[in-house]
Design a protein around this motif. Structure first.
Motif, mmCIF file in Angstrom:
data_model
loop_
_atom_site.group_PDB
_atom_site.id
_atom_site.type_symbol
_atom_site.label_atom_id
_atom_site.label_comp_id
_atom_site.label_asym_id
_atom_site.label_seq_id
_atom_site.Cartn_x
_atom_site.Cartn_y
_atom_site.Cartn_z
ATOM 1 N N TYR A 17 0.816 -1.227 0.000
ATOM 2 C CA TYR A 17 0.000 0.000 0.000
ATOM 3 C C TYR A 17 0.848 1.274 0.000
ATOM 4 O O TYR A 17 0.602 2.200 -0.762
ATOM 5 C CB TYR A 17 -0.958 -0.004 1.199
ATOM 6 N N GLY A 48 -10.667 4.929 9.102
ATOM 7 C CA GLY A 48 -9.996 4.346 7.940
ATOM 8 C C GLY A 48 -8.539 4.783 7.899
ATOM 9 O O GLY A 48 -8.030 5.178 6.856
ATOM 10 N N ASP A 68 -9.744 1.280 11.891
ATOM 11 C CA ASP A 68 -9.826 0.736 10.530
ATOM 12 C C ASP A 68 -10.493 -0.648 10.602
ATOM 13 O O ASP A 68 -10.428 -1.319 11.640
ATOM 14 C CB ASP A 68 -8.438 0.624 9.892
ATOM 15 N N ALA A 97 -16.205 1.980 10.760
ATOM 16 C CA ALA A 97 -16.480 3.417 10.845
ATOM 17 C C ALA A 97 -17.966 3.717 10.727
ATOM 18 O O ALA A 97 -18.403 4.815 11.082
ATOM 19 C CB ALA A 97 -15.713 4.151 9.747
HETATM 20 C C1 LIG Z 1 -7.750 3.869 0.427
HETATM 21 S S1 LIG Z 1 -7.451 3.306 2.055
HETATM 22 C C2 LIG Z 1 -6.980 4.825 2.860
HETATM 23 C C3 LIG Z 1 -6.088 4.588 4.052
HETATM 24 C C4 LIG Z 1 -5.528 5.854 4.700
HETATM 25 N N1 LIG Z 1 -6.588 6.708 5.190
HETATM 26 C C5 LIG Z 1 -4.617 6.593 3.772
HETATM 27 O O1 LIG Z 1 -4.636 7.834 3.792
HETATM 28 O O2 LIG Z 1 -3.835 5.974 3.072
HETATM 29 C C6 LIG Z 1 -9.072 3.036 2.680
HETATM 30 C C7 LIG Z 1 -9.081 2.489 4.106
HETATM 31 O O3 LIG Z 1 -10.408 2.579 4.624
HETATM 32 C C8 LIG Z 1 -10.665 1.419 5.357
HETATM 33 N N2 LIG Z 1 -12.135 1.262 5.456
HETATM 34 C C9 LIG Z 1 -13.022 1.119 4.470
HETATM 35 N N3 LIG Z 1 -14.271 1.011 4.947
HETATM 36 C C10 LIG Z 1 -14.157 1.078 6.291
HETATM 37 C C11 LIG Z 1 -15.103 1.033 7.367
HETATM 38 N N4 LIG Z 1 -16.412 0.872 7.152
HETATM 39 N N5 LIG Z 1 -14.638 1.147 8.615
HETATM 40 C C12 LIG Z 1 -13.318 1.306 8.859
HETATM 41 N N6 LIG Z 1 -12.377 1.349 7.892
HETATM 42 C C13 LIG Z 1 -12.794 1.253 6.625
HETATM 43 C C14 LIG Z 1 -9.958 0.315 4.577
HETATM 44 O O4 LIG Z 1 -9.750 -0.844 5.355
HETATM 45 C C15 LIG Z 1 -8.672 1.022 4.185
HETATM 46 O O5 LIG Z 1 -7.665 0.870 5.147
#
Ligand SMILES: C[S@@+](CC[C@H](N)C(=O)[O-])C[C@H]1O[C@@H](n2cnc3c(N)ncnc32)[C@H](O)[C@@H]1O
Length: 219
Positions: A17, A48, A68, A97
């Protein structure tokens, strides 16, 4: 995408990532934290939080909680916190979330970086962000929204069926998002390369209510 699909995609993404999305999306992370005008003692929730790429950017003196849904992404955030001695990061928890396990009004600022086009129900996510943010606090979101240019927007629609594979919805509409979430947006700023992503700052002026029943998170 449902929660299981998200967990599956980010289990796969976790290792690489930071290479794919670290530098590419870092200007947006920096910009949003600058816009937060953090003050010592601020209680900040980042939903997240992923691998925690934003965590070293917060000023010392704030109290950051990160949650997350992906165990593998969160493990990397945890390792980063220890490696870099990020003492301002108080808690990192596996949590959905859309069903936050915090009381109302627990935070001064709540932030979601590149999450709203990933989560299954973005309006529910925002509702929860509002509920746990104190009245008069602020909400911050940075995300890609479907491009207003018809050619670029059309291309994004073409890729939409691959959202389960990519881990986000490339054709995520800003207008629909704002209408459904009812966010009181005070500021919109283009960020990252070519201003392709948008930063939103919103005031938490209204009372938010918890939507629907609880959901069990697979761990
Ligand atoms: C594109 S990544 C972004 C990660 C981080 N915020 C960044 O700036 O790189 C999206 C993140 O959102 C998390 N995510 C998606 N839906 C979620 C939810 N309902 N509750 C908690 N985390 C969530 C995913 O597991 C992932 O780690």
């Amino acid at each position: 995408m449902d929660i299981n699909a998200i967990q599956k995609v980010y289990r796969r993404y976790a290792q690489g990532y930071d290479i794919y999305f670290g530098a590419l999306l870092q200007p947006g992370r920096k910009a949003i934290i600058e816009k937060m005008h953090c003050r010592s003692g601020d209680r900040i929730l980042e939903v997240g939080v992923g691998t925690g790429l934003s965590l070293p950017l917060y000023p010392r003196g704030v109290h950051v909680t990160g949650i997350d849904i992906s165990r593998e992404m969160l493990a990397r955030a945890h390792a980063r916190t220890i490696r870099l001695h990020l003492d301002h990061v108080m808690v990192l928890r596996l949590m959905d979330a859309e069903f936050l396990q915090f009381p109302d009004n627990s935070f001064d600022k709540v932030v979601a970086m590149y999450v709203v086009s990933v989560a299954p129900h973005p309006a529910r996510l925002v509702s929860e962000m509002r509920r746990v943010c104190r009245p008069g606090g602020e909400l911050f979101i940075v995300n890609h929204f479907q491009h207003t240019n018809p050619v670029v927007g059309g291309l994004e629609r073409l890729f939409a069926p691959l959202s389960r594979l990519m881990g986000f919805h490339p054709d995520f509409s800003l207008e629909n998002f704002l209408r459904e979430s009812g966010l009181d947006v005070a500021e919109r700023t283009p960020v990252n390369a070519l201003g392709y992503w948008t930063l939103l700052r919103a005031c938490n002026g209204k009372t938010a209510v918890r939507l629907g029943a609880s959901r069990t998170v697979a761990t």
